[in-house]
Design a protein around this motif. Structure first.
Motif, PDB file in Angstrom:
ATOM      1  N   SER A 126      42.211  39.978  38.652  1.00  0.00           N
ATOM      2  CA  SER A 126      41.781  40.851  39.730  1.00  0.00           C
ATOM      3  C   SER A 126      42.974  41.329  40.552  1.00  0.00           C
ATOM      4  O   SER A 126      43.965  40.612  40.726  1.00  0.00           O
ATOM      5  CB  SER A 126      40.786  40.114  40.631  1.00  0.00           C
ATOM      6  OG  SER A 126      40.426  40.912  41.724  1.00  0.00           O
ATOM      7  N   PHE A 153      39.224  38.970  48.548  1.00  0.00           N
ATOM      8  CA  PHE A 153      38.364  38.012  47.854  1.00  0.00           C
ATOM      9  C   PHE A 153      37.380  37.388  48.834  1.00  0.00           C
ATOM     10  O   PHE A 153      36.174  37.345  48.591  1.00  0.00           O
ATOM     11  CB  PHE A 153      39.207  36.910  47.202  1.00  0.00           C
ATOM     12  CG  PHE A 153      39.351  37.061  45.718  1.00  0.00           C
ATOM     13  CD1 PHE A 153      38.403  36.525  44.857  1.00  0.00           C
ATOM     14  CD2 PHE A 153      40.424  37.735  45.176  1.00  0.00           C
ATOM     15  CE1 PHE A 153      38.526  36.644  43.486  1.00  0.00           C
ATOM     16  CE2 PHE A 153      40.562  37.867  43.805  1.00  0.00           C
ATOM     17  CZ  PHE A 153      39.612  37.316  42.955  1.00  0.00           C
ATOM     18  N   THR A 175      34.833  39.952  50.077  1.00  0.00           N
ATOM     19  CA  THR A 175      33.805  40.222  49.063  1.00  0.00           C
ATOM     20  C   THR A 175      32.817  39.065  48.976  1.00  0.00           C
ATOM     21  O   THR A 175      31.603  39.273  48.875  1.00  0.00           O
ATOM     22  CB  THR A 175      34.459  40.443  47.680  1.00  0.00           C
ATOM     23  OG1 THR A 175      35.406  41.502  47.769  1.00  0.00           O
ATOM     24  CG2 THR A 175      33.404  40.793  46.632  1.00  0.00           C
ATOM     25  N   THR A 230      35.529  41.294  41.730  1.00  0.00           N
ATOM     26  CA  THR A 230      36.466  40.166  41.731  1.00  0.00           C
ATOM     27  C   THR A 230      36.931  39.734  40.343  1.00  0.00           C
ATOM     28  O   THR A 230      37.962  39.072  40.223  1.00  0.00           O
ATOM     29  CB  THR A 230      35.830  38.945  42.417  1.00  0.00           C
ATOM     30  OG1 THR A 230      34.668  38.535  41.669  1.00  0.00           O
ATOM     31  CG2 THR A 230      35.428  39.274  43.850  1.00  0.00           C
TER      32      THR A 230
END
Length: 221
Positions: free
Chosen positions: A66, A73, A76, A197
């Motif tokens: 990713s 991260f 999300t 991700t």
């Protein structure tokens, strides 16, 4: 795709459809023990499913890295978790509008000591990883490979994204139509999270925390 590789893909896909996708369609609320969410023992069966799905994941994972930063991260992850709860509240609200008396399918009780808490967490973690691997990772990936020569991108998208969504949704039919609606929206949320991700583990953590929080909320409502 080579002929022997393609044949191998078909065999694995057929076995997963036969043993993982189809059986939940025939589950009923009566076939599940009433103490499934009140007695917390070591999840032997779910451990087997976890090991199987872990093997499946590492066998097919193409090691996509990713480009998201750690901050992205976490962002999300938290947005996914928030959307899952919003979806739960929304479908629960719909259920209360259209169903005057909701039936309690199971006896729900939160774990009370260290061992039961540990087994509860393992229970939800193994289940979440299995579902994320099968429905958000494997099925879309396998269908994409089978449809790689398809020219119509819209049809390809509907097949590769729609079929896993419907399979996941109707695996929850035993809990009622509003659970199916909840599962459709949850699948979309979690699938977007995975595509953002490229990590099944972010999905699993969000899915696990959501389920555990729901359990604790149900014990106090």
């Amino acid at each position: 795709m080579k002929v022997h590789s393609y044949l191998q893909e078909i065999i694995i896909f057929s076995l997963i459809i036969l043993f993982c996708i189809i059986p939940p369609f025939f589950v009923t609320s009566k076939s599940i023990p009433q103490d499934a969410f009140s007695v917390w023992n070591f999840p032997v069966q779910k451990t087997f499913f976890f090991v199987f799905s872990l093997s499946l994941y590492f066998y097919y994972d193409n090691k996509q890295i990713s480009t998201l930063s750690k901050k992205q991260f976490f962002f999300t992850f938290f947005i996914t978790l928030i959307l899952l709860f919003a979806n739960s509240f929304f479908t629960d609200f719909l259920a209360k509008i259209f169903i005057k008396t909701q039936k309690d399918f199971f006896q729900i009780q939160k774990p009370s000591d260290f061992s039961s808490i540990l087994f509860c967490v393992l229970n939800f973690f193994f289940s979440a990883f299995y579902e994320e691997t099968i429905y958000r990772f494997y099925l879309p990936k396998a269908l994409n490979r089978f449809c790689e020569k398809m020219q119509n991108n819209k049809t390809k998208f509907l097949i590769c994204e729609g079929i896993p969504c419907l399979c996941f949704a109707f695996a929850h039919l035993y809990l009622g139509i509003f659970s199916v609606i909840n599962a459709v929206l949850a699948h979309v949320i979690l699938r977007v999270c995975y595509k953002k991700t490229n990590s099944i583990f972010v999905n699993t953590l969000a899915h696990t925390l959501y389920n555990i929080t729901e359990l604790f909320l149900l014990t106090i409502i």
